[in-house]
Write an enzyme that holds these catalytic residues in place. Structure first.
Site, PDB file in Angstrom:
ATOM      1  N   SER A   1       2.320  -4.198  -3.076  1.00  0.00           N
ATOM      2  CA  SER A   1       1.707  -5.520  -3.198  1.00  0.00           C
ATOM      3  C   SER A   1       2.503  -6.404  -4.171  1.00  0.00           C
ATOM      4  CB  SER A   1       0.248  -5.363  -3.635  1.00  0.00           C
ATOM      5  OG  SER A   1      -0.460  -6.581  -3.506  1.00  0.00           O
TER       6      SER A   1
ATOM      7  N   ASP B   1      -3.905  -5.489   7.220  1.00  0.00           N
ATOM      8  CA  ASP B   1      -3.548  -6.053   5.926  1.00  0.00           C
ATOM      9  C   ASP B   1      -3.244  -7.539   6.055  1.00  0.00           C
ATOM     10  OD1 ASP B   1      -2.804  -6.285   3.266  1.00  0.00           O
ATOM     11  OD2 ASP B   1      -0.734  -5.728   3.680  1.00  0.00           O
TER      12      ASP B   1
ATOM     13  N   HIS C   1      -5.590  -2.884   2.415  1.00  0.00           N
ATOM     14  CA  HIS C   1      -4.652  -3.241   1.363  1.00  0.00           C
ATOM     15  C   HIS C   1      -5.031  -2.495   0.072  1.00  0.00           C
ATOM     16  CE1 HIS C   1      -1.763  -6.190  -0.412  1.00  0.00           C
ATOM     17  NE2 HIS C   1      -2.438  -5.921  -1.519  1.00  0.00           N
TER      18      HIS C   1
END
Length: 766
Positions: free
Chosen positions: A424, A699, A729
């Site tokens: 991320s 996601d 996610h």
């Protein structure tokens, strides 16, 4: 034929791909006919509910069919199916499967005397609302198809349509249905349970965050409200949607901080593989030079943005002690031989939306990665927004990377192979570091592993980004507030206070990154007298993990200069020994003689330890809330529809508000390639090292990953893309509790091993 023209293709409900849709419609008609003769309120609600579900199936199925025909043109390649259009097709398919299971359950039990009509009426109505909202999403996706060019998820034409325009299109979507009875329906079964638990925790935490009762009443309120949100999914949905729409970034930070509380912070040591080395390292902001390939030297920039110069914190994890890590010689404290330095080194950056979490909160999978890979892992604790917005974190990660190359011997590695790994926000920072290396002529990493990485830090329209309206872990409001805090601090995201000298106008102790302060708050001394909640007095260098039990202090430093330097300047304290037990460690303050010795209590039995952990839970929550309130004393809940004194914050959390998301999220993100690597030039991207990207079918960042991988592939770069289904996610943080999440984590290990060029070991990785 264009994508828009292809939408006019005829639809056949009898096609094999839509057999499940036809089955759901038939089951709805069967149940509707059964309850048509039932005059009770519950019976009539069921009759109307089944008719509505059947109608929605008929409306949604053609839309899915049309998108299914054009979705393959947006894939990375023919062997890697995955993009936002496919994702929504998958979501609708899962909704239909959910409806079929519900219809069959009702068919089997509707004749029973114990059949609960009111309960199942709510379930059927929720399914109908879900299908209706997904139908609105599919219509919006068709509009988005007309905005761009075929095969382009982010096209030049799409940039002419603003985020506000997309948000106005979403006003007709009922987001409450995604967070109530059907919460998490699109994920695998193991993740559904986890996500429901987290959602209940978030709803309960919001009451503690905004009301802040006394410590005893906090514990009682948590039990009561948690049960209420478990039994009343509609109340939970209202609370979660309103939190997403109105709560500030401080709430997001505080909730995500719960993973580092004293109770939850001990979970990695209980359920994850033990590591021999788990040290927190303080990297001093000293001048550092790097040799270019042509022999010239370049100065590495010292991080100084927003908060001035300060040490960069990092955590070193290793499954075995290696030369350079050990302060003694020959054998470690348990008598095991010390291994020679590893030829490889993994440098990791954690996720958390640029505003929260740390290396400690990501130990859930980092411990296992260190054991599976058999190489040292250095995880960087960069400073967090909004106190330290862009580009502070990028500066710190770049500096930590260069420091690690120059001091690899202290990390138990020769750094012949160095791979940057991140998930991320951390993956975004790793990309920025690799591009900085190209720009400055520094040694490039030997590989990049990027998990669900955002490469376009802006809310340009894209189909996968629409998934955030139904994501329990990354709802739209959270994502936008994190983006605003990191990229647009001048737009009210909480820009830091600065003095005339350019440094943050705070005490010297506060110059440490916020993640370090939060970690220190979460890891209070286990031996503070009288059960006090006050923090242990430590030096700047002793910001680390809590003391550990049932071990003697580490051996004294040897006479070797590099070992002395490591002890005096970098090492804080060890987190776990080779059995995962807590050990006290002597720490030394940089540049001084003061030492703080953490004494270790006798290790209690399992039941006693669990009792101590439970008793510390509420105090940790209170301490977390105390930090949040001290950082921002102003009210965090100020919806536009209400005056400050009209209703209490908790009452507003449970109200049904009609509010356009476009009211708040009106800000411009700069097109900086180090903020959004998608904007980087072709010349820079061509020089990136081999890159492995892992994304998820569900996601919001999926389209980022697909388009970035396609661009690298067109430029001739070595790039691979994996798209995993059924996981959310941030799934890596749940790898110890979900079989599917653990499988995804092991796929990450395999890709990192390929980048390092390591031989596969007998560890079960396929």
């Amino acid at each position: 034929m264009s994508a828009a023209d292809d939408l006019s293709a005829p639809f056949e409900l009898a096609s094999p791909a839509f057999a499940m849709y036809q089955l759901l419609k038939e089951l709805c008609l069967n149940n509707a006919e059964f309850f048509r003769r039932d005059d009770s309120e519950g019976g009539q609600r069921l009759h109307a509910g089944f008719l509505a579900v059947g109608d929605h199936v008929g409306l949604v199925a053609p839309l899915v069919h049309r998108l299914r025909r054009v979705a393959p043109s947006f894939d990375f390649n023919s062997s890697t199916p995955g993009n936002g259009y496919r994702s929504f097709n998958s979501v609708v398919d899962m909704c239909v499967v959910h409806g079929v299971k519900l219809c069959r359950q009702i068919c089997d039990g509707r004749d029973s005397f114990l059949f609960r009509k009111s309960h199942y009426a709510k379930e059927v109505e929720a399914c109908g609302h879900l299908l209706a909202s997904l139908g609105s999403c599919l219509q919006l996706l068709q509009t988005m198809l007309s905005w761009g060019r075929p095969g382009e998820l982010f096209s030049p034409e799409a940039e002419n349509h603003t985020a506000e325009e997309l948000l106005r299109h979403t006003e007709a979507i009922n987001m409450y249905c995604f967070y109530g009875r059907c919460l998490g329906f699109q994920y695998c079964e193991s993740m559904q349970k986890i996500l429901k638990t987290i959602s209940i925790m978030m709803a309960s935490f919001s009451e503690l965050y905004y009301s802040r009762p006394g410590l005893l009443s906090q514990a009682t309120a948590t039990l009561v409200t948690g049960g209420r949100y478990l039994l009343d999914p509609e109340l939970r949905a209202r609370r979660l949607v309103n939190i997403s729409q109105y709560a500030t970034v401080d709430f997001c930070k505080s909730f995500w901080l719960l993973s580092e509380m004293e109770l939850l912070g001990r979970v990695p040591g209980m359920v994850c593989p033990a590591v021999a080395v788990n040290k927190v390292i303080s990297i001093p902001p000293e001048p550092l030079e790097h040799a270019r390939p042509d022999g010239s030297r370049v100065a590495v920039p010292i991080p100084d943005a927003h908060i001035g110069t300060a040490p960069v914190q990092a955590r070193l994890l290793s499954a075995a002690r290696r030369e350079g890590m050990e302060m003694g010689e020959g054998r470690d404290a348990r008598g095991q031989p010390v291994l020679p330095p590893s030829s490889a080194l993994v440098i990791h950056c954690h996720g958390g939306g640029f505003v929260s979490q740390s290396s400690h909160s990501h130990e859930m999978y980092l411990r296992e990665w260190a054991c599976q890979l058999g190489v040292p892992v250095l995880s960087v604790d960069y400073s967090l927004a909004p106190r330290a917005p862009f580009p502070r974190a990028l500066q710190e990660v770049l500096y930590a990377y260069c420091w690690a190359l120059h001091n690899a011997h202290l990390l138990g590695s020769t750094a012949e192979k160095v791979v940057l790994v991140g998930d991320s926000a951390g993956a975004n920072l790793n990309l920025g570091v690799a591009m900085k290396c190209v720009e400055l002529g520094l040694r490039r990493p030997d590989g990049l592993f990027l998990a669900y990485v955002p490469v376009l830090v802006s809310f340009l329209p894209s189909p996968s980004r629409l998934l955030c309206i139904m994501d329990p872990l990354l709802p739209f409001g959270f994502m936008m507030r994190c983006l605003k805090a990191y990229a647009c601090p001048g737009d009210g995201a909480g820009s830091p206070r600065s003095s005339a000298s350019g440094k943050d106008d705070t005490e010297s102790f506060e110059e440490v990154s916020e993640s370090d302060l939060l970690e220190l708050a979460a890891h209070k001394s286990a031996v503070s007298g009288g059960g006090s909640d006050t923090l242990t007095t430590v030096s700047l260098a002793s910001l680390g993990s809590r003391p550990e039990a049932d071990q003697s202090p580490e051996e004294p430093a040897s006479a070797r200069p590099e070992a002395d330097g490591m002890l005096d300047r970098y090492v804080l304290r060890c987190d776990t020994d080779s059995q995962g037990r807590e050990v006290p460690v002597l720490t030394t303050e940089p540049g001084g003689d003061e030492q703080v010795l953490f004494e270790a209590p006798c290790e209690p039995g399992l039941s006693a330890r669990l009792g101590l952990a439970v008793s510390s839970l509420t105090s940790s929550v209170a301490n977390t809330l105390g930090l949040a309130s001290s950082r921002k004393p102003a009210a965090c809940w100020q919806p536009r529809e209400h005056t400050a004194g009209s209703r209490s914050p908790v009452a507003q959390l449970d109200a049904l508000h009609h509010r356009s998301p476009s009211e708040e999220f009106q800000f411009q993100v700069p097109k900086d390639p180090y903020l959004s690597p998608y904007y980087a030039s072709d010349d820079v991207l061509r020089q990136l090292p081999p890159t492995s990207i892992l994304s998820l079918q569900l996601d919001p960042c999926l389209d980022d990953c697909v388009m970035f991988a396609r661009r690298l592939d067109r430029l001739g770069c070595r790039v691979s893309l994996d798209v995993v289904d059924g996981l959310p996610h941030g799934f890596l943080n749940f790898s110890a509790f979900s079989k599917e999440a653990h499988g995804g984590s092991m796929l990450c290990v395999k890709r990192i091993r390929d980048l390092l060029g390591l031989a596969r070991q007998g560890d079960g990785v396929q």
